[in-house]
Design a protein around this motif. Structure first.
Motif, PDB file in Angstrom:
ATOM      1  N   GLU A  47       8.593   7.816   5.394  1.00 28.68           N
ATOM      2  CA  GLU A  47       7.445   7.543   4.496  1.00 28.68           C
ATOM      3  C   GLU A  47       7.637   6.192   3.824  1.00 28.68           C
ATOM      4  O   GLU A  47       8.170   6.099   2.720  1.00 28.68           O
TER       5      GLU A  47
ATOM      6  N   GLY B 267      -2.520   5.364   3.872  1.00 25.68           N
ATOM      7  CA  GLY B 267      -2.687   6.390   4.894  1.00 25.68           C
ATOM      8  C   GLY B 267      -4.030   7.068   4.740  1.00 25.68           C
ATOM      9  O   GLY B 267      -5.047   6.411   4.558  1.00 25.68           O
TER      10      GLY B 267
ATOM     11  N   TYR C 122       6.457  -2.427   4.145  1.00 34.01           N
ATOM     12  CA  TYR C 122       7.093  -1.104   4.158  1.00 34.01           C
ATOM     13  C   TYR C 122       8.248  -1.066   3.155  1.00 34.01           C
ATOM     14  O   TYR C 122       8.911  -2.084   2.917  1.00 34.01           O
TER      15      TYR C 122
ATOM     16  N   PRO D 122       9.952  11.510  10.408  1.00 29.13           N
ATOM     17  CA  PRO D 122       8.930  10.595   9.888  1.00 29.13           C
ATOM     18  C   PRO D 122       9.520   9.823   8.703  1.00 29.13           C
ATOM     19  O   PRO D 122      10.267  10.412   7.913  1.00 29.13           O
TER      20      PRO D 122
ATOM     21  N   SER E 261      -4.746   9.280   2.355  1.00 27.37           N
ATOM     22  CA  SER E 261      -4.976   9.753   0.994  1.00 27.37           C
ATOM     23  C   SER E 261      -6.176   9.040   0.371  1.00 27.37           C
ATOM     24  O   SER E 261      -6.390   7.848   0.606  1.00 27.37           O
TER      25      SER E 261
ATOM     26  N   TRP F  33       5.158   3.716   3.399  1.00 28.47           N
ATOM     27  CA  TRP F  33       3.978   3.040   2.832  1.00 28.47           C
ATOM     28  C   TRP F  33       3.415   3.871   1.677  1.00 28.47           C
ATOM     29  O   TRP F  33       3.546   5.106   1.671  1.00 28.47           O
TER      30      TRP F  33
ATOM     31  N   SER G  57       2.704   8.802  -4.364  1.00 27.74           N
ATOM     32  CA  SER G  57       3.232   9.403  -3.137  1.00 27.74           C
ATOM     33  C   SER G  57       3.229   8.394  -1.974  1.00 27.74           C
ATOM     34  O   SER G  57       2.651   7.310  -2.078  1.00 27.74           O
ATOM     35  N   THR G  58       3.892   8.793  -0.893  1.00 32.32           N
ATOM     36  CA  THR G  58       4.084   7.865   0.222  1.00 32.32           C
ATOM     37  C   THR G  58       3.651   8.517   1.537  1.00 32.32           C
ATOM     38  O   THR G  58       3.449   9.722   1.597  1.00 32.32           O
ATOM     39  N   THR G  59       3.548   7.705   2.572  1.00 30.66           N
ATOM     40  CA  THR G  59       3.100   8.218   3.867  1.00 30.66           C
ATOM     41  C   THR G  59       3.885   7.560   5.006  1.00 30.66           C
ATOM     42  O   THR G  59       4.308   6.400   4.871  1.00 30.66           O
ATOM     43  N   ALA G  60       4.045   8.331   6.099  1.00 29.92           N
ATOM     44  CA  ALA G  60       4.673   7.775   7.305  1.00 29.92           C
ATOM     45  C   ALA G  60       3.596   7.354   8.306  1.00 29.92           C
ATOM     46  O   ALA G  60       3.904   6.892   9.396  1.00 29.92           O
TER      47      ALA G  60
ATOM     48  N   ALA H 136       0.801   6.049  -0.277  1.00 32.22           N
ATOM     49  CA  ALA H 136      -0.141   7.020   0.311  1.00 32.22           C
ATOM     50  C   ALA H 136      -1.531   6.415   0.500  1.00 32.22           C
ATOM     51  O   ALA H 136      -2.258   6.785   1.428  1.00 32.22           O
TER      52      ALA H 136
END
Ligand SMILES: C[S@@+](CC[C@H](N)C(=O)[O-])C[C@H]1O[C@@H](n2cnc3c(N)ncnc32)[C@H](O)[C@@H]1O
Length: 428
Positions: free
Chosen positions: A387, A394, A230, A385, A396, A389, A402-405, A391
């Motif tokens: 973010e 996730g 992370y 949330p 995507s 990680w 881009s990133t994700t939670a 994207a």
């Protein structure tokens, strides 16, 4: 008298198909040189159970009559050896299975002759037997629980039509991945293209047992390593690993945040003992506490900058490593999902301002992961949330900046155990 390896395999199959229980991690501990063959035999019987039973059924005098488990186990073991283990002689595959059937505890004595006759006939054309078994529908080896897990893995990615592909992939025995803790790497370990700390063993090279025994490295699944990669740059001085044994992620947290104070909770006494030993061997400093994490969290006033909640779960994402998963009893799922929510609520209360909570389960089932995220968002709207990680980890389709939670790797594009996770943080 069957070999100890075959007796262990028969016991494990009785546990799964008779009791709905799991195969204990150390089922093969005392087998020595016999272990490799026993592991192969058990893996084949579990992964091809449905087809093995379907092959036998039409050859019985009265196919609709139930067949005792002792007979089914003896036949499955004999057939698996004849079809897929060419190193086992006809004589050993047939006679040892007949002996198993003659065992009052593991077999069904009146069916000794039946097992003998069917296996002798099958031994006359082992390649033909393998071809017949392989030609039966692969879906016979899946249970409704397995189908549900596969759908849960694929649906969030819009890949429902690929169920057969995923199942075929999960039928291959998994290849372990590793993480170095100190010192030099043994020959044959090479870094992963995406996660440089994650190591793969090159084809044909020996398993690095001495390196692991010297606590210079550890086995850790690729998904766990990705989860712990992370992105987080706020200060972390107090960490809680709420469900810590056997300690793989505790170790990774210590490597990632050297100098932070680390508390590791675990409820089961034997696992606490193992956790303490493992951390000591690896030189990881942590306060290990034997406690029910929910009760402990509800009663403490301590707060943490980082909480990892790697919760107890159904383990549906581990069915490649645990081929008995489709057949075991999952009636405790409601208890687990209830515990997961209680742990989550208690954990977020102990987040320090600016703190990060990572929740994870090695399961694809939405009620163990993404539905908890949605429920928590309603129950604790003050949390945000996080973010943390890329994207691509996730939902995507593409790897971009881009990133994700939400941690939910694609089961076909990502090699590693099935995991779900999410990250939330408290305002600073
Ligand atoms: C998924 S495993 C954790 C794996 C560990 N994080 C690792 O990476 O090595 C979940 C652990 O939680 C423990 N556990 C189950 N219920 C618990 C509870 N109420 N409180 C604390 N630990 C619990 C289980 O015994 C198990 O060791």
């Amino acid at each position: 008298m069957p070999t100890p390896g075959r007796i262990h395999v028969a016991h494990a199959l009785h546990e799964v198909f008779g009791e709905g229980g799991r195969v204990p991690d150390i089922w093969d501990r005392d087998l020595g040189e016999d272990a490799g063959l026993a592991q192969a035999m058990l893996g084949l019987c579990l992964r091809r159970w449905g087809r093995l039973q379907a092959w036998v059924k039409p050859k019985l005098k009265d196919p609709d009559r139930g067949v005792p488990l002792g007979t089914r186990v003896s036949l499955a073991m004999g057939l698996a050896q004849l079809a897929w283990l060419p190193g086992v002689s006809d004589h050993a595959a047939v006679n040892e299975s007949v002996d198993l059937c003659a065992d009052r505890e593991l077999g069904f004595v009146p069916h000794k002759g039946l097992v003998n006759a069917l296996l002798r006939r099958a031994a006359k054309d082992r390649q033909g037997l393998a071809a017949e078994l392989e030609a039966l529908p692969a879906a016979l080896d899946r249970s409704p629980a397995a189908d549900r897990a596969l759908q849960a893995a694929l649906v969030p990615h819009g890949a429902e039509a690929e169920l057969e592909t995923l199942w075929a992939r999960l039928q291959q025995p998994p290849r372990p991945t590793f993480r170095s803790l100190r010192g030099e790497l043994p020959e044959g370990l090479v870094p992963d293209a995406v996660l440089p700390d994650c190591l793969h063993l090159e084809e044909g090279l020996p398993f690095p047992r001495p390196w692991l025994e010297a606590a210079e490295g550890m086995v850790q699944d690729r998904s766990s390593q990705a989860l712990l990669a992370y992105a987080w740059d706020r200060p972390v001085t107090r960490i809680l690993d709420a469900c810590a044994a056997p300690g793989g992620k505790t170790t990774a947290l210590a490597l990632r945040h050297p100098g932070a104070e680390l508390t590791a909770l675990e409820v089961h006494p034997r696992r606490v003992q193992r956790l303490r030993q493992t951390l000591a061997q690896r030189g990881v400093k942590a306060e290990v506490v034997q406690a029910d994490a929910a009760a402990w969290l509800e009663s403490t006033a301590a707060t943490f900058d980082l909480i990892l909640l790697d919760a107890p779960c159904s383990g549906s994402g581990t069915l490649q490593k645990h081929p008995e998963w489709p057949w075991v009893d999952h009636s405790d799922l409601p208890r687990l999902t209830g515990l997961q929510r209680r742990l989550l609520l208690a954990a977020v209360e102990r987040l320090a301002p600016g703190g990060l909570l990572i929740y994870a389960v090695c399961s694809w089932l939405p009620e163990e992961g993404v539905l908890h995220r949605d429920w928590l968002a309603e129950a604790r709207p003050e949390l945000q949330p996080a973010e943390v990680w890329p994207a691509s980890m996730g939902r995507s389709a593409e790897a971009d900046a881009s990133t994700t939670a939400l941690f939910q790797p694609h089961p076909l594009r990502w090699e590693g155990e099935g995991f779900q996770g999410f990250a939330v943080c408290r305002k600073a």
